[in-house]
Design a protein around this motif. Structure first.
Motif, short mmCIF file in Angstrom:
data_model
loop_
_atom_site.label_atom_id
_atom_site.label_comp_id
_atom_site.label_asym_id
_atom_site.label_seq_id
_atom_site.Cartn_x
_atom_site.Cartn_y
_atom_site.Cartn_z
N TYR A 157 0.79 -1.16 0.10
CA TYR A 157 -0.07 0.19 0.08
C TYR A 157 0.86 1.07 0.12
N GLN A 158 0.45 2.28 -0.62
CA GLN A 158 1.02 3.63 -0.64
C GLN A 158 0.12 4.45 0.11
N TYR A 160 -0.82 8.44 1.28
CA TYR A 160 -0.44 10.18 1.23
C TYR A 160 -1.56 10.85 2.46
N ASN A 175 -5.08 9.59 1.65
CA ASN A 175 -5.20 8.68 0.50
C ASN A 175 -4.42 7.48 0.78
N TYR A 177 -3.32 3.85 -1.59
CA TYR A 177 -3.52 3.31 -2.82
C TYR A 177 -3.01 1.99 -2.91
N ARG A 178 -3.60 1.01 -3.68
CA ARG A 178 -3.18 -0.34 -3.94
C ARG A 178 -3.00 -0.57 -5.26
N ALA A 199 -6.62 -3.10 -8.31
CA ALA A 199 -6.16 -1.94 -7.92
C ALA A 199 -7.23 -0.94 -7.52
N TRP A 200 -6.93 -0.15 -6.41
CA TRP A 200 -8.06 0.70 -5.85
C TRP A 200 -7.55 1.90 -5.29
N ARG A 201 -8.38 2.76 -4.62
CA ARG A 201 -8.12 4.12 -3.90
C ARG A 201 -9.09 4.32 -2.81
N ALA A 203 -9.83 7.35 -0.12
CA ALA A 203 -9.87 8.58 0.45
C ALA A 203 -10.52 8.83 1.56
N TRP A 225 -14.48 4.71 -1.04
CA TRP A 225 -13.42 3.57 -1.61
C TRP A 225 -13.91 3.68 -3.28
N ARG A 227 -12.57 1.92 -7.43
CA ARG A 227 -11.96 1.14 -8.22
C ARG A 227 -12.60 1.00 -9.41
#
Length: 376
Positions: A157-158, A160, A175, A177-178, A199-201, A203, A225, A227
């Motif tokens: 995971y990333q 921010y 946020n 991210y994957r 992949a998804w995000r 926030a 959420w 994607r």
């Protein structure tokens, strides 16, 4: 007379050695000092804890700084004596090169004996103390490693965040991210019908963070959420939430990185090398670490051999020549060290042979110059 002369030379060397040790330590510590100051001023870590971290990291710096300080001290001390014609005056009283060199050689040999113990036992122990204390800080204040408006990678995971409050362990403007991975890992929490594959995000307006032994828990507030929809790539799958508990498992990573080579005793490294050899596994990195402790401990002897003739024969401008030559010798030594490490890692030569390259070259040059000086 000879005793007074020896004491005078030792005093001259010791002053330059301490000055060099201070300068090189400060240079090597500069990056760590900025990070430690940031822990105190920006992250809210107590001053006495930051001070303990500094004390624990200092031995690792001294392993590198002491050999360089020896070289600097010898070149500056003898360069100054040569510049002021004191070497000529000493020789006029009957002192030969042996008399001028022996006291510093003995003193430096004692430093190397100390460094053998220091590098093999004390430094690894202090490195372990540093890691343990830093992990305690992370457990209490998990956000000390997070910077505002920067992307942090945790596992796959990333993350921010616009703002980070390490005192309260909260973030805002979060946020997560994957991105697609070859190995898919399912997320333990599957709230709100969120499919965590692909992949998804995520926030969220804010989040609170807790650290457990097996990972990091983030409580997210007022977010969504989303994607891509495999059935309709032009439309996104979008799910909103008021609260969402997101857990990042880190147990495997913690176990794998539980002990680093730097905090292993030399006996443990040798045991690991033996095990890896028995299983036909690569062991070069452990051998490099083991022999590095030896060559850095004995580096002062190599440095004093090359520095003595340069300093004694410096003449006018001896201090300037000493300073310049110390930088040249340090550059050559560590260039050879980097070459030896790369050759060892690639398996071209056994580390127990090639890692001695910088010491052997510098010592060889020193013996050549010393012989030339005596014959002159």
């Amino acid at each position: 007379m000879i005793k007074k002369l020896h004491l005078y030379i030792i005093k001259e060397f010791f002053g330059s050695f301490i000055f060099g040790l201070t300068v090189f330590s400060m240079i090597l510590l500069l990056d760590q000092v900025f990070q430690l100051v940031d822990l105190f001023l920006s992250k809210g870590v107590a001053f006495w804890i930051v001070l303990k971290l500094f004390i624990f990291i200092l031995p690792n710096i001294l392993s590198l700084a002491i050999p360089m300080a020896v070289l600097f001290g010898v070149l500056i001390a003898y360069g100054r004596l040569s510049e002021d014609n004191e070497i000529t005056a000493m020789k006029a009283t009957g002192a030969d090169y042996r008399t001028l060199s022996v006291p510093v050689i003995i003193f430096v040999a004692l430093i190397s004996v100390f460094l053998v113990f220091f590098n093999h036992f004390w430094s690894p122990s202090m490195h372990g103390n540093f890691r343990n204390l830093f992990e305690e800080i992370i457990m209490k204040r998990p956000l000390v490693k997070f910077d505002e408006k920067s992307i942090i990678t945790l596992g796959e995971y990333q993350i921010y965040a616009n703002k980070v409050n390490s005192l309260e362990n909260t973030m805002s403007g979060v946020n997560i991210y994957r991105f697609d991975q070859e190995k898919k890992r399912s997320q333990p929490q599957q709230k709100h019908g969120m499919d965590q594959q692909g992949a998804w995000r995520i926030a969220a307006s804010s989040a609170s963070v807790k650290v457990f032994t097996n990972g990091i828990q983030m409580q997210l507030y007022n977010g969504y959420w989303q994607r891509a929809n495999p059935a309709d790539m032009e439309n996104m799958i979008h799910t909103t939430f008021k609260t969402y508990t997101f857990f990042i498992p880190l147990e495997d990573a913690r176990k794998a990185n539980n002990t680093t080579m730097q905090q292993m005793s030399s006996a443990e490294i040798l045991k690991t090398i033996k095990q890896y050899k028995g299983q036909n596994l690569p062991y070069a990195v452990y051998a490099i670490e083991f022999w590095m402790r030896w060559i850095l401990a004995l580096a002062p002897i190599a440095f004093v051999l090359v520095a003595l003739p340069i300093g004694i024969m410096a003449g006018k401008g001896g201090k300037a020549i000493g300073f310049g030559m110390s930088l040249v010798v340090i550059f050559v030594y560590y260039l050879l060290l980097v070459i030896a490490m790369n050759v060892s890692e690639k398996g071209y030569v056994d580390p127990k042979f090639i890692m001695w390259l910088p010491n052997a070259v510098i010592s060889g040059v020193g013996i050549f110059l010393f012989t030339k000086m005596v014959k002159k």
